[in-house]
Write a protein that holds these residues in place. Structure first.
Motif, PDB file in Angstrom:
ATOM      1  N   UNK A 277       0.901  -1.116   0.113  1.00 49.34           N
ATOM      2  CA  UNK A 277       0.057   0.047   0.185  1.00 49.34           C
ATOM      3  C   UNK A 277       0.726   1.221   0.005  1.00 49.34           C
ATOM      4  N   UNK A 278       1.919   1.252   0.786  1.00 49.35           N
ATOM      5  CA  UNK A 278       2.790   2.444   0.661  1.00 49.35           C
ATOM      6  C   UNK A 278       3.512   2.922  -0.584  1.00 49.35           C
TER       7      UNK A 278
ATOM      8  N   UNK B 270      -4.653   4.929   8.875  1.00 51.41           N
ATOM      9  CA  UNK B 270      -4.839   3.379   9.003  1.00 51.41           C
ATOM     10  C   UNK B 270      -5.424   2.975  10.317  1.00 51.41           C
ATOM     11  N   UNK B 271      -4.680   3.694  11.493  1.00 52.40           N
ATOM     12  CA  UNK B 271      -5.219   3.294  12.795  1.00 52.40           C
ATOM     13  C   UNK B 271      -6.567   3.528  12.853  1.00 52.40           C
ATOM     14  N   UNK B 272      -7.120   4.677  12.297  1.00 54.33           N
ATOM     15  CA  UNK B 272      -8.430   5.140  12.626  1.00 54.33           C
ATOM     16  C   UNK B 272      -9.630   4.482  11.783  1.00 54.33           C
ATOM     17  N   UNK B 273      -9.259   4.312  10.488  1.00 53.67           N
ATOM     18  CA  UNK B 273     -10.343   3.800   9.563  1.00 53.67           C
ATOM     19  C   UNK B 273     -10.253   2.259   9.339  1.00 53.67           C
ATOM     20  N   UNK B 274      -8.983   1.949   9.567  1.00 53.76           N
ATOM     21  CA  UNK B 274      -8.689   0.506   9.351  1.00 53.76           C
ATOM     22  C   UNK B 274      -8.163   0.229   7.883  1.00 53.76           C
ATOM     23  N   UNK B 275      -7.449  -0.668   7.480  1.00 53.14           N
ATOM     24  CA  UNK B 275      -6.748  -1.043   6.344  1.00 53.14           C
ATOM     25  C   UNK B 275      -7.667  -1.042   5.186  1.00 53.14           C
ATOM     26  N   UNK B 276      -8.661  -1.835   5.173  1.00 55.72           N
ATOM     27  CA  UNK B 276      -9.747  -2.133   4.167  1.00 55.72           C
ATOM     28  C   UNK B 276     -10.423  -1.092   3.796  1.00 55.72           C
TER      29      UNK B 276
ATOM     30  N   UNK C 298      -9.354   2.162   4.185  1.00 54.67           N
ATOM     31  CA  UNK C 298      -8.218   2.813   3.440  1.00 54.67           C
ATOM     32  C   UNK C 298      -8.424   2.538   2.141  1.00 54.67           C
ATOM     33  N   UNK C 299      -8.044   1.220   1.920  1.00 52.22           N
ATOM     34  CA  UNK C 299      -7.870   0.771   0.494  1.00 52.22           C
ATOM     35  C   UNK C 299      -9.094   1.070  -0.418  1.00 52.22           C
ATOM     36  N   UNK C 300     -10.285   1.053   0.205  1.00 52.34           N
ATOM     37  CA  UNK C 300     -11.504   1.098  -0.760  1.00 52.34           C
ATOM     38  C   UNK C 300     -11.700   2.721  -1.018  1.00 52.34           C
ATOM     39  N   UNK C 301     -11.269   3.463   0.056  1.00 52.14           N
ATOM     40  CA  UNK C 301     -11.206   4.758  -0.047  1.00 52.14           C
ATOM     41  C   UNK C 301     -10.452   5.240  -1.398  1.00 52.14           C
ATOM     42  N   UNK C 302      -9.112   4.774  -1.213  1.00 51.08           N
ATOM     43  CA  UNK C 302      -8.162   5.278  -2.166  1.00 51.08           C
ATOM     44  C   UNK C 302      -8.515   4.703  -3.542  1.00 51.08           C
ATOM     45  N   UNK C 303      -9.220   3.853  -3.663  1.00 49.61           N
ATOM     46  CA  UNK C 303      -9.473   3.133  -5.008  1.00 49.61           C
ATOM     47  C   UNK C 303     -10.835   4.177  -5.716  1.00 49.61           C
ATOM     48  N   UNK C 304     -11.937   4.299  -4.578  1.00 45.73           N
ATOM     49  CA  UNK C 304     -12.686   5.318  -5.032  1.00 45.73           C
ATOM     50  C   UNK C 304     -12.182   6.956  -5.506  1.00 45.73           C
TER      51      UNK C 304
ATOM     52  N   UNK D  69      -4.035  -5.476  -3.346  1.00 44.50           N
ATOM     53  CA  UNK D  69      -3.733  -5.286  -2.001  1.00 44.50           C
ATOM     54  C   UNK D  69      -4.844  -5.600  -1.138  1.00 44.50           C
ATOM     55  N   UNK D  70      -5.991  -5.195  -1.581  1.00 45.38           N
ATOM     56  CA  UNK D  70      -7.251  -5.566  -0.754  1.00 45.38           C
ATOM     57  C   UNK D  70      -7.709  -6.867  -0.462  1.00 45.38           C
ATOM     58  N   UNK D  71      -8.434  -7.275   0.413  1.00 45.48           N
ATOM     59  CA  UNK D  71      -8.876  -8.781   0.926  1.00 45.48           C
ATOM     60  C   UNK D  71     -10.386  -8.981   0.292  1.00 45.48           C
ATOM     61  N   UNK D  72     -10.374 -10.170  -0.335  1.00 41.24           N
ATOM     62  CA  UNK D  72     -11.831 -10.487  -0.633  1.00 41.24           C
ATOM     63  C   UNK D  72     -12.168  -9.930  -2.029  1.00 41.24           C
TER      64      UNK D  72
END
Length: 127
Positions: free
Chosen positions: A25-26, A76-82, A84-90, A124-127
């Motif tokens: 992700x970095x 990442x700590x506040x929102x969670x990894x998944x 953050x990945x979804x918001x960045x994809x959007x 990077x995302x899961x599922x």
């Protein structure tokens, strides 16, 4: 010969996988920042934003701001990894669609870049 506890081995495997996903992700965020910087500095030379330069600038600055805001470890700590990945994809989809719209549509090459960004988020995302 030491006996390895299967539960402990599984915990180490999960920690290593999470560490690898965080590193990926970095790197993807670094690519996003470089891409946004290139758009900001040399977008006009590539023929991007010719139809509406102001909207192009707003889309690029919004994209850079979103990537910077969501790229910090605190997000990442506040929102969670998944999330953050979804918001960045959007953010990728919205920004690249806006840039494509003000740059002449499909001729601009943005759909290919969208596919690259979505493939990275999917890996990077899961599922």
């Amino acid at each position: 010969m030491p006996v390895i506890d299967p539960i402990e081995a599984a915990a180490f495997a999960v920690v290593d996988a999470d560490r690898a996903r965080g590193r990926a992700l970095r790197y993807l965020n670094l690519f996003r920042l470089i891409l946004g910087g290139v758009f900001l500095v040399a977008g006009a030379e590539f023929g991007l934003g010719a139809e509406s330069p102001r909207l192009f600038l707003v889309a690029v600055l919004g994209y850079l701001g979103t990537v910077l805001a969501l790229g910090f470890p605190d997000a990442l700590r506040r929102l969670g990894f998944e999330r953050v990945v979804i918001l960045l994809a959007i953010a990728d989809i919205l920004a690249l669609a806006a840039i494509m719209w003000v740059s002449g549509g499909y001729r601009s090459g943005m759909p290919v870049l969208m596919m690259v960004m979505l493939a990275g988020a999917g890996l990077i995302g899961e599922g």
